[in-house]
Design an enzyme around this catalytic site. Structure first.
Site, PDB file in Angstrom:
ATOM      1  N   LYS A 275      37.264  -8.857 -24.009  1.00 17.19           N
ATOM      2  CA  LYS A 275      36.825  -8.235 -25.269  1.00 17.19           C
ATOM      3  C   LYS A 275      36.974  -9.253 -26.396  1.00 17.19           C
ATOM      4  O   LYS A 275      37.951 -10.016 -26.427  1.00 17.19           O
ATOM      5  CB  LYS A 275      37.683  -6.997 -25.548  1.00 17.19           C
ATOM      6  CG  LYS A 275      37.214  -6.151 -26.730  1.00 17.19           C
ATOM      7  CD  LYS A 275      38.077  -4.898 -26.866  1.00 17.19           C
ATOM      8  CE  LYS A 275      37.609  -3.994 -28.005  1.00 17.19           C
ATOM      9  NZ  LYS A 275      38.445  -2.788 -28.139  1.00 17.19           N
TER      10      LYS A 275
ATOM     11  N   SER B 124      35.844   1.516 -28.513  1.00 20.36           N
ATOM     12  CA  SER B 124      35.258   0.290 -29.024  1.00 20.36           C
ATOM     13  C   SER B 124      35.016  -0.782 -27.960  1.00 20.36           C
ATOM     14  O   SER B 124      34.208  -1.671 -28.172  1.00 20.36           O
ATOM     15  CB  SER B 124      36.172  -0.295 -30.096  1.00 20.36           C
ATOM     16  OG  SER B 124      37.414  -0.693 -29.529  1.00 20.36           O
TER      17      SER B 124
ATOM     18  N   SER C 165      39.928   3.347 -26.850  1.00 17.97           N
ATOM     19  CA  SER C 165      38.889   2.315 -26.807  1.00 17.97           C
ATOM     20  C   SER C 165      38.670   1.674 -25.445  1.00 17.97           C
ATOM     21  O   SER C 165      37.685   0.968 -25.249  1.00 17.97           O
ATOM     22  CB  SER C 165      39.192   1.224 -27.829  1.00 17.97           C
ATOM     23  OG  SER C 165      38.785   1.644 -29.108  1.00 17.97           O
TER      24      SER C 165
END
Lengths: 473, 481
Positions: free
Chosen positions: A67, A142, A166
């Site tokens: 990420k 996210s 997330s």
């Protein structure tokens, strides 16, 4: 020859042991090059060719994606924000050090909601990421890029971060496995902070076993992170194999409420029935303060976020809008650098910490947080694992909730409590809607008892084989 | 109406650790700009603080020396504000659970009529926090530069109660506090290098009124003298304003040393809302009693206790004792001289006058004194035995500093031994009386001063080596006889 990209992490490691990781890297390079323009899961991807046939370590050189809020020495990291574009950190996050020494090849850097603020990956300053099961829909957020890239076979596994869901919510929406470890299990050093007392890094994978393999690598005490725990780390892959006899699974009544998609409720209840068949005991439990979770989260987490994001001021790194004086530089840099949602949360967080409001909001929020933690402590006296839906709905359409932040915030209603309490939680695929969209179920466990939830998840996954179904791309 | 000032001081002291408060960067002073920095003290995204235990221990040491209640449980908080010298846009500090709670400091101070009195000044708290970097403007036309070497250096903020009642008391409080900090060896306390900084809170109120007046904070005070001057100015300004019917506004003012005035920097309305909240990157923790006790066991004798011991053990005057103990090394030097056999009063006098004058003239500190305490005691013993006169001894001291030779060696080489032979002195006295009939006549007419001319002549005759006491005795006898 089988498609190398469709292998699980475990299968890929076996492959690399025989034939090296280079063919895998080439296959993923090709597939990502073809699919990324459609899905936008990666902000950057690619890896230097591996010359050596043998890579030391457990992972044998296989590609793993990260990420874009986790620092990799010498590579750009942006948090999908214009304010950090071009920022190259001079150090590795602890999880990156661990992955590297385990022999991983760092492949893609995954798209995300800006600074992890969002549940749809639409707030990325570099374009929304799309759901591989339906390109008109969001992958969740996210960690949307991490989940989408795994679901689309663009990478073997990815790291995400989870502050209020997330990792789990996008894993559910993309039909993959996502684990949020106990707070303190994985070092946060090098993770660009959102809500420091909530944030945890965890794996997003195709199977539960793959998640256990990565958990073995990621977990453990780090002297660079004062909140990391010295708790012993078990071999998570070993705990998968035990059967479910005697395991007590709780269904919290507050998680099956109005507003939840009936297909999702049905799917999760069916999972509970299956668990019964597998020898587990199913109990109804109550987590009475659940309804306050979202409100508390949007006070405490944004308070921390407003402080954590103060450093993006144009002075040392990232965007600087040149102006005549200092105040203007702050205003212009932050105005042009941050997106809407980031600004909303900074304002909200600044407000709840302000003189005269602190007691009413932040302090009250912390007290309710304690009550929510106590709910779980009580519940875990009766059960070993708690089962619930991960998200109240399956993947929604891009743009559907952009104008309604409250509706967007409510998509984390089932995942937020675990972050408030610091307990481990994960999402496992448990079925599909009639429209063919993945459904995820959430398993939660006592602090540092990831083994229990991984064991339950693995048994379900092996029994149903749901993970074998792939999106058509 | 009579007004009295109410003064409280906030002192920031840099703790003398090798590494910074939350990272392992060096705390060395004067290094090349930004050479002692890392992702943590630069506040780079993703970095996290880890508490330096050495700094915590020094902080506790100060707390114990100030009789503070050391916290059982402590936490850190974030103080949020924007400024380029603050890389994270927050300072990690301590808000409601400081390492050191209430304490007190005994000070020796002079009242307006010159009397020495002892005063107990309350300490509100002493907490740990990180220092900020430094902005550089000089020689830069298009902007400013920031040096983060200082950023993250451990500070202890020591806040006094509003117990001080005069600029002199404020000065004496700072002197006493500095002495303690040096005794417990936690800081260089060098205001020039910024390792000790002070802000003053000042208000005035009519004598007899219990309620405090509106306070004003004064910053930019770079020496104890400046603190004293600024407070004095501020008391006068506030008193005049009140008497002129004005209302004092709560504000922060800066001291302008050139003009000798304070001026407004920002009003209360413009003050920052620091939005303190618990630092989530550092979990609250419990201090073990054993740790606190082990630190307490290593505390040295503190200045006040030492002064009292000097008075009792050596019989030196109160004032002398307090002057000597203000500087740890000076007190040690004095005590060593006495242990080497010098008389305590002689040692005290000579150290405070001749020795300090010499050091000040050479601009060196007592720890770098070229005359070791043992050698200095040797010189004092010669004075006390009457081997050399006081005047000669002063010259010998200079010689000792220059050559490193012992006092007795110099006296011997140069033949400076004082003449106490009464026969020799008598001859010189007779010669002087014979040569100065006018002075003799004046003296006999009752003019005591005339004796000086005769003594001068005798000393000249004996090349300054005659024992003045004996000279005096014989001269008096001869003149009266």
């Amino acid at each position: 020859m089988t498609d190398l990209c469709s292998l699980t992490l475990k299968e890929a490691i076996e492959f690399a042991k025989k034939d090296g990781a280079q063919p895998l890297l080439e296959a993923f390079q090709k597939r990502a090059t073809a699919l990324n323009p459609k899905i936008n899961a990666f902000l950057r991807f690619g890896a230097a060719p591996i010359n050596k046939r043998e890579i030391p370590g457990l992972l044998q050189g296989v590609p793993v994606s990260i990420k874009d809020n986790i620092c990799i020495d010498g590579r750009e990291v942006t948090c999908a924000s214009k304010i950090l574009a071009g920022h190259v950190p001079p150090y590795n996050a602890t999880v990156i050090e661990k992955l590297k020494s385990a022999g991983a090849t760092l492949f893609g850097q995954c798209n995300m909601d800006e600074f992890a603020f969002g549940s749809s990956c639409e707030t990325s300053a570099f374009g929304a990421c799309r759901n591989p099961w339906d390109l008109e829909r969001v992958p969740g957020g996210s960690s949307g890029g991490s989940a989408a890239s795994v679901a689309a076979d663009m990478t073997l596994a990815a790291l995400g971060s989870d502050t209020g869901g997330s990792i789990r919510q996008p894993a559910a929406l993309c039909g993959v496995v996502g684990v949020k470890p106990t707070y303190g299990r994985v070092s946060r050093y090098g993770l660009i902070a959102f809500g420091s007392s909530f944030d945890q890094i965890g794996p997003i994978t195709k199977t539960v076993e793959d998640a256990a393999i990565l958990m073995n690598i990621l977990c453990g005490h780090d002297p660079k992170d004062s909140t990391s725990s010295p708790e012993r780390v078990p071999d998570f892959t070993q705990s998968l194999k035990r059967d479910l006899k005697g395991l007590r699974i709780g269904l919290p009544k507050e998680y099956f409420i109005e507003g939840i998609d009936p297909e999702i409720e049905k799917s999760v209840r069916a999972a509970a029935d299956l668990y019964k068949k597998l020898g587990a005991e199913i109990k109804s439990i109550s987590l009475p303060h659940t309804e306050h979770s979202v409100a508390v989260y949007y006070i405490v987490a944004v308070a921390e976020a407003s402080s954590n994001l103060g450093r993006f001021d144009g002075v040392e790194y990232g965007l600087r809008v040149p102006t005549k004086d200092l105040r203007e530089m702050y205003f212009e840099t932050r105005d042009q650098g941050f997106g809407q949602e980031a600004k909303r949360r900074i304002l909200l967080g600044t407000f709840v910490l302000s003189a005269g409001y602190y007691e009413a909001y932040y302090l009250k929020g912390q007290k309710v947080r304690t009550l929510i933690r106590q709910d779980f402590e009580k519940a875990f006296k009766e059960v070993d694992v708690i089962l619930s839906p991960t998200s109240p709905t399956a993947a929604f359409k891009i743009g559907e909730k952009v104008a309604d932040p409250i509706a967007m915030y409510l998509s984390d209603i089932f995942t937020i409590p675990a972050n408030l309490a610091g307990i481990p939680a994960m999402s496992v695929p448990c079925g599909f809607t009639s429209g063919g969209l993945p459904i995820g179920m959430q398993l939660m466990a006592r602090p540092f008892d990831e083994s229990a939830m991984l064991r339950a998840a693995y048994a379900f996954e092996q029994e149903t084989g749901i993970y074998k179904k792939k999106p058509k791309l | 109406m009579n007004y009295e000032p109410v003064i409280g001081l906030e002192v920031h002291v840099q703790l003398k650790t090798w590494s910074k408060l939350f990272c392992s960067c060096s705390t060395e002073f004067g290094a090349e700009g930004n050479s002692h920095t890392c992702p943590v003290c630069l506040g780079w995204p993703g970095s996290l603080p880890v508490l330096n235990e050495a700094a915590l221990k020094l902080g506790i040491r100060v707390g114990l020396a100030l009789n503070c209640k050391v916290a059982e449980r402590l936490k850190f908080d974030r103080k949020n504000y924007f400024y380029p010298d603050l890389p994270k846009a927050y300072q990690i500090s301590q808000f409601d659970m400081p390492v050191n709670g209430k304490g007190e400091l005994l000070i020796e101070t002079k009242t307006a009529d010159g009397k020495m009195i002892e005063r107990k000044i309350g300490i509100t708290r002493a907490h740990l926090e990180e220092d900020a970097g430094k902005l550089l403007h000089e020689g830069i036309t298009d902007g400013s530069l920031v040096d983060y070497n200082r950023g993250g250096i451990p500070l202890l903020e020591i806040v006094s109660e509003p117990d001080l009642r005069s600029p002199q008391e404020a000065y004496d409080y700072l002197t006493a506090l500095k002495a303690i900090l040096q005794y417990v060896e936690v800081s260089d306390c060098d205001m020039e290098k910024g390792s000790l900084r002070c802000d003053a809170n000042v208000s005035v109120r009519p004598v007899g009124q219990e309620k405090f007046g509106t306070k004003v904070e004064i910053k930019n005070l770079n020496s104890f003298k400046m603190v004293q001057k600024a407070i004095q100015y501020e008391i006068e300004r506030q008193t005049e304003a009140i008497e002129g019917g004005e209302t004092i506004v709560q504000e922060t003012r800066l001291w302008d040393d050139g003009k000798g005035t304070t001026f407004s920097m920002r009003s209360k309305e413009e003050a920052h809302d620091y939005r303190y909240f618990p630092e989530p990157d550092l979990v609250p923790f419990t201090l073990s009693l054993e740790l606190v006790k082990s630190i307490e066991a290593t505390l040295p004798e503190l200045p006040m206790a030492r002064a009292k011991r000097f008075i009792k053990e050596f019989g030196i005057p109160e004032y002398d004792a307090y002057v000597l103990v203000q500087e740890k090394k000076l007190a040690e030097y004095f005590e060593a001289c006495v242990r080497e056999g010098a008389g305590a009063k002689t040692a005290s006098n000579w150290i405070q006058t001749e020795l300090l004058a010499m050091l000040n003239a050479k601009n060196i500190a007592i720890e770098d004194c070229p005359v070791a305490s043992k050698e200095f005691a040797g010189l004092l013993k010669l004075v006390e035995a009457g081997t050399v006169s006081g005047k000669t001894a002063k010259d010998v001291l200079q010689e000792m500093a220059a050559t490193g030779k012992a006092a007795d060696v110099i006296v011997k080489e140069k033949g400076l031994t004082q003449v106490s032979d009464t026969g020799l002195i008598e001859k010189a006295v007779e010669k002087a009386i014979a040569a100065n009939p006018v002075a003799v006549a004046e003296f006999k007419a009752g003019k005591q001063k005339a004796l000086g001319a005769l003594v001068g002549a005798i000393m000249k005759e004996t090349q300054g080596k005659a024992n003045p006491k004996i000279v005096n005795e014989i001269l008096q006898k001869k003149l009266q006889g």
